[in-house]
Design an enzyme around this catalytic site. Sequence first.
Site, PDB file in Angstrom:
ATOM      1  N   LYS A 195       0.879  -1.152   0.000  1.00  0.00           N
ATOM      2  CA  LYS A 195       0.000   0.000   0.000  1.00  0.00           C
ATOM      3  C   LYS A 195       0.927   1.215   0.000  1.00  0.00           C
ATOM      4  O   LYS A 195       1.414   1.643   1.044  1.00  0.00           O
ATOM      5  CB  LYS A 195      -0.923  -0.010   1.218  1.00  0.00           C
ATOM      6  CG  LYS A 195      -2.056   1.034   1.160  1.00  0.00           C
ATOM      7  CD  LYS A 195      -1.520   2.393   1.461  1.00  0.00           C
ATOM      8  CE  LYS A 195      -2.534   3.496   1.400  1.00  0.00           C
ATOM      9  NZ  LYS A 195      -1.895   4.831   1.314  1.00  0.00           N
ATOM     10  N   CYS A 253      13.726  10.220   9.086  1.00  0.00           N
ATOM     11  CA  CYS A 253      13.361   9.816  10.447  1.00  0.00           C
ATOM     12  C   CYS A 253      14.568   9.773  11.367  1.00  0.00           C
ATOM     13  O   CYS A 253      14.439   9.968  12.582  1.00  0.00           O
ATOM     14  CB  CYS A 253      12.656   8.458  10.421  1.00  0.00           C
ATOM     15  SG  CYS A 253      13.625   7.159   9.619  1.00  0.00           S
ATOM     16  N   GLU A 290       9.033  16.255  16.523  1.00  0.00           N
ATOM     17  CA  GLU A 290       9.775  15.823  15.333  1.00  0.00           C
ATOM     18  C   GLU A 290       9.416  16.793  14.207  1.00  0.00           C
ATOM     19  O   GLU A 290       8.384  16.673  13.568  1.00  0.00           O
ATOM     20  CB  GLU A 290       9.399  14.390  14.947  1.00  0.00           C
ATOM     21  CG  GLU A 290      10.208  13.859  13.778  1.00  0.00           C
ATOM     22  CD  GLU A 290       9.804  12.448  13.380  1.00  0.00           C
ATOM     23  OE1 GLU A 290      10.630  11.748  12.767  1.00  0.00           O
ATOM     24  OE2 GLU A 290       8.655  12.046  13.657  1.00  0.00           O
TER      25      GLU A 290
END
Length: 505
Positions: A190, A300, A401
């Site tokens: 996906k 990340c 973040e």
Amino acid sequence: MAQTPQTERSEPELSADADWNCLFVDGTWHGPGDRDTISVEDPSTREEWTKVPAGTVEDVDEAYAAATRAQERWAEKGPDQRAEVVQTVYALIDEYEDELTELLVAESGSAGLKSNVELQTAAGDVAEAATYPSRAGGDIRESTIQGKENLVKREPAGVVAVIPPWNFPFHLSIRAVAPAVALGNGVVIKPASDTPVTSGLAIAKLFELAGAPPGLVNCVPGKGSEIGDRVAGHPDVDVVAFTGSTEVGRHVAKQAVDSLAFPAMELGGNGPNVVLEDADLDNALSGSAFGTFSHQGQVCISINRHLVHESIYDEFVAGMVEKAEMIPTGNAHDGSTIVGPIINESQRDQILEFVEETVEQGATLETGGETVELDGTEDSLVVQPTVLSDVTNDMTAACNEHFGPVAPIVPFSDDEEAIELANDTEYGLAASVWSGDRNRAEDVADAIDAGMVHINDQPINEEPNVPFGGMKSSGIGRFHGDAIMRELTETKWISVQREQRQFPM
């Protein structure tokens, strides 16, 4: 349940100019038919680059049915046959390097340097995955019972759902797809809605070209709000490999666990970069700038906070400002660009809002904090490399973040305070420590709650044979090497009683 009509169409070419308005299920490329479509924008030009079908729940069900059928046959193949397909994918990445680079630049706003690094890293992961079929067999364990032999075997988990992010779309998808296939699993991808080609359709195309059997690798683009729960919580899913934010990851993991699937999660981070007073400052500045501004900070494992000893704080701030102001910034299609566009408006606006709030909270904006206007482009997504001083750990750009080209710099007085600041977050993905004293640096690294800590290096590192993942709210499990082999297989114990056993009945 009514089936979505399938419109078979010619397969796309592996290029940036191809028509990617399709999904790939059971070895066949299907056009959008009567489905809605999702527009995909080039972040540099702000123009529609392509569009893809908005897959339906019925499409997801068909993809799982195809993967289940194909996996049963694929698991029976010998390790050499499974390795051959993955090795061919590795060769195809090299063959189509220019085309894949163009795709990454156009779809994800990846500058040339970042695109090259992403493809090299992805190729390394695929090469490593090609060794898994011959490494994952099992072993023999001693028994406490006379005459018994214990066989511990590894079998494919079954069907693996791969849900990648948009920031390193090709790499963070194929690092799960290639091991899954190598270990005998079927796959349903996906892809990310911002990057459906590079995180899904192009990978499906590579495995098709490599000779993967029809149905083994399927790709259903679609909106997460419409098909995400079905993908992650499908009755036929056995492992869900997700990379993305902690907020979304918690929801995805719940869906997976409800289906008793293993959630392999690499989630958010708030990477601390600890610079001790005895560090080589020039080296630390170069690495810190790279770890902050690479791919616009949309990594990340990038540096989210710089924790710098107070005795070198002012010098470090000045050095980061100099680094930020010299970085080539602009359109990702320009070969000289290092910092390109943010992926979309909402991400850009959040970054700028974080910077604004942090200044309002008392920080000093040393440089940046605005967008860079591009010729011929309205409402640019390019954010200037930004440096913030006088920051405390609880200010917005430091405690969140920020996922942008932003360097909040926080002072500390001693090692204990640096460790306390580094760990004052729910995240624990990656960190870095700079020092001229290796033993001291290792002591600090050992005390930081993170799955990966790098000494005298910035944290944007990934190697195919080293476990990759985080602690705390940064994820569950690990990618790469023996770790990913454990997560994508089931362990089976078979005992063989070779000598007749005496029973008390």
